[in-house]
Design an enzyme around this catalytic site. Structure first.
Site, short mmCIF file in Angstrom:
data_model
loop_
_atom_site.label_atom_id
_atom_site.label_comp_id
_atom_site.label_asym_id
_atom_site.label_seq_id
_atom_site.Cartn_x
_atom_site.Cartn_y
_atom_site.Cartn_z
N ARG B 16 -14.92 -14.79 -4.82
CA ARG B 16 -15.81 -13.73 -4.46
C ARG B 16 -16.35 -13.95 -2.98
O ARG B 16 -16.75 -13.02 -2.37
CB ARG B 16 -16.95 -13.79 -5.70
CG ARG B 16 -18.08 -12.68 -5.42
CD ARG B 16 -18.94 -12.80 -6.66
NE ARG B 16 -19.91 -12.04 -6.39
CZ ARG B 16 -21.03 -12.26 -5.53
NH1 ARG B 16 -20.94 -13.63 -5.15
NH2 ARG B 16 -21.94 -11.45 -5.56
N ARG B 155 -7.78 -7.91 1.97
CA ARG B 155 -8.96 -7.64 1.21
C ARG B 155 -7.95 -7.24 -0.13
O ARG B 155 -8.25 -7.75 -1.09
CB ARG B 155 -9.81 -6.82 1.61
CG ARG B 155 -10.73 -6.04 0.48
CD ARG B 155 -11.52 -7.25 -0.27
NE ARG B 155 -12.41 -6.83 -1.13
CZ ARG B 155 -12.29 -6.50 -2.23
NH1 ARG B 155 -11.32 -6.17 -2.73
NH2 ARG B 155 -13.34 -6.05 -3.00
N LYS B 166 -7.90 -15.22 -13.14
CA LYS B 166 -8.29 -14.73 -14.46
C LYS B 166 -7.13 -15.28 -15.39
O LYS B 166 -7.60 -15.62 -16.71
CB LYS B 166 -8.20 -13.13 -14.53
CG LYS B 166 -9.36 -12.47 -13.66
CD LYS B 166 -10.53 -12.14 -14.38
CE LYS B 166 -11.52 -11.37 -13.84
NZ LYS B 166 -12.45 -10.89 -14.76
N ASN B 192 -15.36 -5.32 -13.60
CA ASN B 192 -16.60 -5.52 -13.61
C ASN B 192 -17.46 -4.60 -12.90
O ASN B 192 -17.92 -4.52 -11.81
CB ASN B 192 -16.88 -6.89 -13.23
CG ASN B 192 -18.35 -7.30 -13.41
OD1 ASN B 192 -19.23 -6.60 -13.47
ND2 ASN B 192 -18.39 -8.57 -13.62
N GLU B 196 -18.95 -4.30 -9.03
CA GLU B 196 -18.32 -2.98 -8.14
C GLU B 196 -19.71 -2.42 -7.48
O GLU B 196 -19.75 -1.98 -6.34
CB GLU B 196 -17.42 -2.02 -8.85
CG GLU B 196 -16.15 -2.72 -8.97
CD GLU B 196 -15.04 -1.99 -9.97
OE1 GLU B 196 -15.33 -0.47 -10.17
OE2 GLU B 196 -14.29 -2.43 -10.50
N THR B 243 -7.00 -2.70 -4.85
CA THR B 243 -7.19 -3.97 -5.35
C THR B 243 -6.97 -4.31 -6.78
O THR B 243 -6.13 -5.23 -7.08
CB THR B 243 -8.49 -4.78 -5.26
OG1 THR B 243 -8.77 -4.17 -3.84
CG2 THR B 243 -8.53 -6.21 -5.30
N GLU B 247 -3.84 -6.29 -8.79
CA GLU B 247 -4.15 -7.14 -9.85
C GLU B 247 -3.33 -6.95 -11.16
O GLU B 247 -2.57 -7.67 -11.79
CB GLU B 247 -5.58 -7.19 -10.19
CG GLU B 247 -6.42 -7.69 -9.05
CD GLU B 247 -7.92 -7.63 -9.38
OE1 GLU B 247 -8.42 -7.74 -10.30
OE2 GLU B 247 -8.83 -7.77 -8.43
#
Lengths: 267, 267
Positions: B16, B155, B166, B192, B196, B243, B247
């Site tokens: 993060r 990014r 995760k 989440n 965001e 992103t 994932e």
């Protein structure tokens, strides 16, 4: 700055605005460099062995970047000064017929060797987040270094436009000073201590504003990414004096590209 | 982020922090790009003729830069994803034995083509200072574009670390979801909305703080270099969704690099 319109380039207000904008770029670039360790291996000649290269890794990487940028026509622009003028390539983009703004010898005024020296010796150790190195970040540190060097070089060599604008604004004064090769008087004529003090003040404010995540501004112990005093010092000790050197060197030679009859009126 | 220590890389707090830091770089890079016109010639295939090249000038310039950066070992780093994986060169720096952090197929997850598309079509027209082009700035605009693209790509592909973290944090859950190829549940598990919303808020504050010369903050009519809402929108519409795509794509394939006996326990 529109280099196709010489009259706008030699307007001191426009030059000043461009110089102020370059401060942002330089502060951004130093902040980016601060993410990495000092990385001494990058700067020591031959420390990282590269076939047929006697210099440092940074110098080699910078040359590679200049080879690419020269093909993008970077060094045709009158405000760009290569570190390796004898090695760069011809652009792949069609040539631009820039109108003549600077005297014809202006490319010969190149203080990049001095910029490289102070940057490596004085700036890197102060700006990087930590002494030492992480092997996996040597490339990243170099990429940031190259951006810092290019931005600082552009800023310093912009002195040529300042010098030309000053020359145009008072030819009789400058022709006399140049004929006398009165370096000190030339330097005095281009020095404005009030403006210099203002630059340093503004840099501290910029480094504070750009170097702190504003969403954390009111948290405790928020550290600035780069100490603002270091950036002000960099300008005070290196960037401003070298810009003046460029201006003085340019002016001392200015009559090489002047009408002889005009010059003779002042002999 | 220390890629030599996988345990630090897969710590969500560290991830993060790295993502937050990347926001600064992206904002800086967009601010730099905003100095130049939209420059459509740079993005149109073959508009600027380059021998043996069917793509755009920007693509060609980006490839040249990747060739240099690959020799600096950029694409060995697990957080760097080239736009031209089949064309890049071997590094001149000695190889680094990065410990394994991501699954072995992770290099195959590459959304750079999509990044190029939205960047050129959506971002450039909104971020550049003016529509149209100045011939003498096409190279400069491209250099800025390349930095924006690289920062945005880093990014977005950082999602691989989020996904891996995760996965490691709850293998039983993910193995079941992956066996069922339950894309929607996987996406929900990594979403989440509160985080965001916070990202978008923080971006507006950063764009305001970094995009205005602070020494002019109290003058009238001071314009932000890039409209903060555009940067937030860029994240909302493109960076965050892509992103997540990275994932999800990563997780959907994750069992290709997992112990079969473990997986079989959940079949």
């Amino acid at each position: 700055m529109d280099f196709m319109k010489p009259e706008t380039v030699l307007d001191l207000a426009n030059i000043r605005q461009a110089l102020v904008r370059m401060e942002d770029t330089i502060v951004f670039d130093l902040i980016e460099r601060s993410q990495f360790y000092s990385s001494p291996s990058v700067y020591e000649p031959k420390k990282i062995p590269i076939p047929e290269w006697g210099g440092s890794f940074l110098e080699w990487a910078l040359l590679q970047m200049e080879l690419v940028h020269s093909s993008l026509r970077r060094y045709e622009a009158p405000d760009e000064t290569p570190f390796y003028p004898h090695l760069i390539k011809r652009p792949i983009l069609p040539a631009i017929n820039y109108p003549k703004i600077l005297a014809k010898f202006s490319d010969e005024i190149n203080v990049n060797a001095e910029i490289m020296k102070f940057y490596v010796e004085e700036i890197v150790p102060q700006v990087s987040c930590k002494e030492g190195e992480q092997m996996e970040n040597l490339g990243s540190a170099s990429v940031c270094d190259i951006e810092c060097l290019q931005a600082i070089s552009r800023r310093i060599h912009f002195g040529k436009f300042v010098a030309e604008a000053k020359y145009q604004s008072d030819k009789p004064l400058y022709i006399k000073l140049i004929l006398a090769q009165d370096k000190r008087a030339i330097e005095e004529s281009i020095t404005n201590s009030a403006v210099e003090a203002k630059i340093l003040e503004r840099l501290v404010v910029k480094a504070e504003s750009y170097g702190i995540d504003p969403s954390l501004k009111y948290s405790q112990n928020v550290q600035n990414k780069v100490n603002p005093e270091i950036i002000a010092h960099l300008y005070k000790k290196w960037i401003i004096p070298l810009t003046k050197k460029v201006e003085v060197d340019y002016l001392l030679r200015r009559l090489q590209d002047e009408d002889e009859d005009l010059v003779n009126q002042y002999r």
